[in-house]
Write a protein that holds these residues in place. Structure first.
Motif, PDB file in Angstrom:
ATOM      1  N   LEU A 120       2.370   7.761 -17.313  1.00 21.13           N
ATOM      2  CA  LEU A 120       1.986   6.409 -17.702  1.00 21.13           C
ATOM      3  C   LEU A 120       2.773   5.359 -16.934  1.00 21.13           C
ATOM      4  CD1 LEU A 120       0.425   4.470 -19.575  1.00 21.13           C
ATOM      5  CD2 LEU A 120       2.297   4.730 -21.209  1.00 21.13           C
ATOM      6  N   ILE A 121       4.075   5.542 -16.830  1.00 21.06           N
ATOM      7  CA  ILE A 121       4.918   4.578 -16.104  1.00 21.06           C
ATOM      8  C   ILE A 121       4.509   4.501 -14.641  1.00 21.06           C
ATOM      9  CG2 ILE A 121       7.271   4.182 -15.256  1.00 21.06           C
ATOM     10  CD1 ILE A 121       8.216   5.337 -18.011  1.00 21.06           C
ATOM     11  N   LEU A 122       4.310   5.636 -14.002  1.00 23.17           N
ATOM     12  CA  LEU A 122       3.918   5.636 -12.589  1.00 23.17           C
ATOM     13  C   LEU A 122       2.543   4.999 -12.392  1.00 23.17           C
ATOM     14  CD1 LEU A 122       5.241   9.136 -11.505  1.00 23.17           C
ATOM     15  CD2 LEU A 122       6.046   6.915 -10.686  1.00 23.17           C
ATOM     16  N   LEU A 123       1.603   5.330 -13.261  1.00 20.63           N
ATOM     17  CA  LEU A 123       0.255   4.761 -13.121  1.00 20.63           C
ATOM     18  C   LEU A 123       0.243   3.263 -13.434  1.00 20.63           C
ATOM     19  CD1 LEU A 123      -1.956   7.637 -14.521  1.00 20.63           C
ATOM     20  CD2 LEU A 123      -1.758   6.865 -12.154  1.00 20.63           C
ATOM     21  N   ARG A 124       1.092   2.826 -14.340  1.00 21.72           N
ATOM     22  CA  ARG A 124       1.198   1.390 -14.620  1.00 21.72           C
ATOM     23  C   ARG A 124       1.741   0.663 -13.394  1.00 21.72           C
ATOM     24  NH1 ARG A 124       4.224   1.144 -19.381  1.00 21.72           N
ATOM     25  NH2 ARG A 124       2.333   1.490 -20.559  1.00 21.72           N
ATOM     26  N   ASP A 125       2.736   1.264 -12.719  1.00 20.30           N
ATOM     27  CA  ASP A 125       3.248   0.690 -11.465  1.00 20.30           C
ATOM     28  C   ASP A 125       2.134   0.568 -10.435  1.00 20.30           C
ATOM     29  OD1 ASP A 125       5.768   0.686 -12.596  1.00 20.30           O
ATOM     30  OD2 ASP A 125       6.629   2.169 -11.205  1.00 20.30           O
ATOM     31  N   VAL A 126       1.353   1.632 -10.291  1.00 23.32           N
ATOM     32  CA  VAL A 126       0.232   1.631  -9.334  1.00 23.32           C
ATOM     33  C   VAL A 126      -0.731   0.500  -9.670  1.00 23.32           C
ATOM     34  CG1 VAL A 126      -1.808   2.929  -8.582  1.00 23.32           C
ATOM     35  CG2 VAL A 126       0.404   4.069  -8.731  1.00 23.32           C
ATOM     36  N   SER A 127      -1.079   0.375 -10.924  1.00 22.92           N
ATOM     37  CA  SER A 127      -2.012  -0.666 -11.348  1.00 22.92           C
ATOM     38  C   SER A 127      -1.466  -2.059 -11.053  1.00 22.92           C
ATOM     39  CB  SER A 127      -2.301  -0.516 -12.848  1.00 22.92           C
ATOM     40  OG  SER A 127      -3.126  -1.548 -13.309  1.00 22.92           O
ATOM     41  N   ASP A 128      -0.195  -2.289 -11.330  1.00 26.47           N
ATOM     42  CA  ASP A 128       0.412  -3.598 -11.088  1.00 26.47           C
ATOM     43  C   ASP A 128       0.393  -3.965  -9.606  1.00 26.47           C
ATOM     44  OD1 ASP A 128       0.904  -3.905 -13.790  1.00 26.47           O
ATOM     45  OD2 ASP A 128       3.025  -3.353 -13.653  1.00 26.47           O
ATOM     46  N   VAL A 129       0.745  -3.015  -8.756  1.00 30.24           N
ATOM     47  CA  VAL A 129       0.770  -3.302  -7.315  1.00 30.24           C
ATOM     48  C   VAL A 129      -0.660  -3.478  -6.795  1.00 30.24           C
ATOM     49  CG1 VAL A 129       1.484  -2.496  -5.035  1.00 30.24           C
ATOM     50  CG2 VAL A 129       2.990  -2.148  -7.004  1.00 30.24           C
ATOM     51  N   PHE A 130      -1.605  -2.682  -7.299  1.00 26.60           N
ATOM     52  CA  PHE A 130      -3.003  -2.865  -6.902  1.00 26.60           C
ATOM     53  C   PHE A 130      -3.492  -4.265  -7.250  1.00 26.60           C
ATOM     54  CE2 PHE A 130      -4.447   1.742  -6.461  1.00 26.60           C
ATOM     55  CZ  PHE A 130      -4.791   1.587  -5.133  1.00 26.60           C
ATOM     56  N   LYS A 131      -3.083  -4.799  -8.387  1.00 26.52           N
ATOM     57  CA  LYS A 131      -3.487  -6.157  -8.771  1.00 26.52           C
ATOM     58  C   LYS A 131      -3.011  -7.178  -7.744  1.00 26.52           C
ATOM     59  CE  LYS A 131      -3.614  -5.208 -13.703  1.00 26.52           C
ATOM     60  NZ  LYS A 131      -2.863  -5.315 -14.963  1.00 26.52           N
ATOM     61  N   VAL A 132      -1.781  -7.003  -7.249  1.00 30.75           N
ATOM     62  CA  VAL A 132      -1.251  -7.912  -6.236  1.00 30.75           C
ATOM     63  C   VAL A 132      -2.034  -7.762  -4.938  1.00 30.75           C
ATOM     64  CG1 VAL A 132       0.756  -8.424  -4.781  1.00 30.75           C
ATOM     65  CG2 VAL A 132       1.057  -8.035  -7.242  1.00 30.75           C
TER      66      VAL A 132
ATOM     67  N   HIS B 283       0.834  -1.207   0.000  1.00 28.49           N
ATOM     68  CA  HIS B 283       0.000   0.000   0.000  1.00 28.49           C
ATOM     69  C   HIS B 283       0.867   1.256   0.000  1.00 28.49           C
ATOM     70  CE1 HIS B 283      -2.258   3.290   1.880  1.00 28.49           C
ATOM     71  NE2 HIS B 283      -3.246   2.828   1.130  1.00 28.49           N
ATOM     72  N   ASN B 284       1.933   1.257   0.794  1.00 29.92           N
ATOM     73  CA  ASN B 284       2.835   2.417   0.831  1.00 29.92           C
ATOM     74  C   ASN B 284       3.454   2.672  -0.543  1.00 29.92           C
ATOM     75  OD1 ASN B 284       2.331   2.812   3.534  1.00 29.92           O
ATOM     76  ND2 ASN B 284       4.207   1.826   4.237  1.00 29.92           N
ATOM     77  N   CYS B 285       3.811   1.613  -1.238  1.00 28.50           N
ATOM     78  CA  CYS B 285       4.377   1.735  -2.584  1.00 28.50           C
ATOM     79  C   CYS B 285       3.370   2.365  -3.537  1.00 28.50           C
ATOM     80  CB  CYS B 285       4.790   0.345  -3.074  1.00 28.50           C
ATOM     81  SG  CYS B 285       5.428   0.327  -4.749  1.00 28.50           S
TER      82      CYS B 285
END
Length: 97
Positions: free
Chosen positions: A73-85, A35-37
Protein backbone atom coordinates in the motif's frame (compact mmCIF):
# COMPACT_ATOMS: atom_id res chain seq x y z
CA UNK A 1 -10.48 38.20 -13.36
CA UNK A 2 -9.32 35.25 -11.31
CA UNK A 3 -6.26 35.22 -9.16
CA UNK A 4 -4.34 32.06 -9.89
CA UNK A 5 -1.79 30.91 -7.40
CA UNK A 6 1.54 29.85 -8.86
CA UNK A 7 2.01 26.10 -8.67
CA UNK A 8 3.76 24.95 -5.54
CA UNK A 9 7.21 23.56 -6.10
CA UNK A 10 6.76 20.84 -3.50
CA UNK A 11 3.59 18.81 -3.13
CA UNK A 12 3.03 16.61 -0.10
CA UNK A 13 2.85 12.86 -0.51
CA UNK A 14 -0.08 10.91 0.89
CA UNK A 15 0.45 9.77 4.43
CA UNK A 16 -1.60 8.23 7.16
CA UNK A 17 0.91 8.14 10.00
CA UNK A 18 1.42 11.90 10.43
CA UNK A 19 -0.72 15.01 10.65
CA UNK A 20 1.95 17.18 9.01
CA UNK A 21 3.35 16.37 5.56
CA UNK A 22 6.93 15.20 6.02
CA UNK A 23 7.51 13.68 2.57
CA UNK A 24 7.15 15.86 -0.51
CA UNK A 25 7.59 15.60 -4.27
CA UNK A 26 9.61 18.23 -6.13
CA UNK A 27 7.15 19.16 -8.88
CA UNK A 28 10.00 20.84 -10.79
CA UNK A 29 12.09 17.67 -10.93
CA UNK A 30 12.87 16.49 -14.47
CA UNK A 31 10.15 14.21 -15.83
CA UNK A 32 12.73 11.47 -16.40
CA UNK A 33 13.62 11.52 -12.68
CA UNK A 34 9.95 11.43 -11.66
CA UNK A 35 9.43 8.51 -14.03
CA UNK A 36 12.49 6.70 -12.62
CA UNK A 37 11.07 7.11 -9.11
CA UNK A 38 7.69 5.68 -10.16
CA UNK A 39 9.27 2.87 -12.13
CA UNK A 40 11.53 1.83 -9.25
CA UNK A 41 8.65 1.65 -6.77
CA UNK A 42 6.20 0.01 -9.15
CA UNK A 43 8.69 -2.68 -10.19
CA UNK A 44 9.62 -3.31 -6.55
CA UNK A 45 6.02 -3.76 -5.43
CA UNK A 46 5.22 -5.97 -8.44
CA UNK A 47 8.18 -8.26 -7.66
CA UNK A 48 7.28 -8.25 -3.98
CA UNK A 49 3.63 -9.16 -4.62
CA UNK A 50 4.67 -11.80 -7.15
CA UNK A 51 6.93 -13.35 -4.52
CA UNK A 52 4.10 -13.29 -2.00
CA UNK A 53 1.67 -14.81 -4.52
CA UNK A 54 4.03 -17.76 -4.96
CA UNK A 55 4.27 -18.31 -1.21
CA UNK A 56 2.00 -20.65 0.68
CA UNK A 57 -0.30 -18.61 2.90
CA UNK A 58 -0.60 -21.22 5.68
CA UNK A 59 3.09 -20.57 6.37
CA UNK A 60 2.36 -17.05 7.60
CA UNK A 61 0.51 -15.53 10.50
CA UNK A 62 -2.22 -12.93 10.02
CA UNK A 63 0.18 -10.25 11.25
CA UNK A 64 2.61 -11.12 8.44
CA UNK A 65 -0.15 -10.74 5.83
CA UNK A 66 -0.99 -7.30 7.25
CA UNK A 67 2.66 -6.28 7.03
CA UNK A 68 2.89 -7.39 3.40
CA UNK A 69 -0.31 -5.50 2.58
CA UNK A 70 0.88 -2.32 4.29
CA UNK A 71 4.22 -2.38 2.45
CA UNK A 72 2.46 -2.76 -0.90
CA UNK A 73 0.00 0.00 0.00
CA UNK A 74 2.75 2.47 0.91
CA UNK A 75 4.69 1.79 -2.29
CA UNK A 76 1.60 2.01 -4.49
CA UNK A 77 0.51 5.23 -2.77
CA UNK A 78 3.96 6.68 -3.58
CA UNK A 79 3.52 5.61 -7.21
CA UNK A 80 0.10 7.22 -7.37
CA UNK A 81 1.34 10.49 -5.87
CA UNK A 82 4.25 10.80 -8.30
CA UNK A 83 2.00 9.86 -11.24
CA UNK A 84 -0.31 12.73 -10.27
CA UNK A 85 2.61 15.16 -10.51
CA UNK A 86 3.70 13.71 -13.87
CA UNK A 87 0.13 13.91 -15.21
CA UNK A 88 -0.33 17.47 -13.96
CA UNK A 89 2.93 18.53 -15.58
CA UNK A 90 2.00 16.79 -18.82
CA UNK A 91 -1.50 18.25 -18.95
CA UNK A 92 -0.39 21.75 -17.95
CA UNK A 93 2.32 21.99 -20.59
CA UNK A 94 1.11 24.19 -23.45
CA UNK A 95 1.29 22.68 -26.93
CA UNK A 96 4.22 24.07 -28.87
CA UNK A 97 3.73 24.66 -32.58
Amino acid sequence: MTNQQPPQRFTPMSQLATDYPVLVIDTNAPLRELHNCVSERLNAVLKYLNLMACTSLPDYAENDINTVTNIALILLRDVSDVFKVIEQRGFDTPNKP
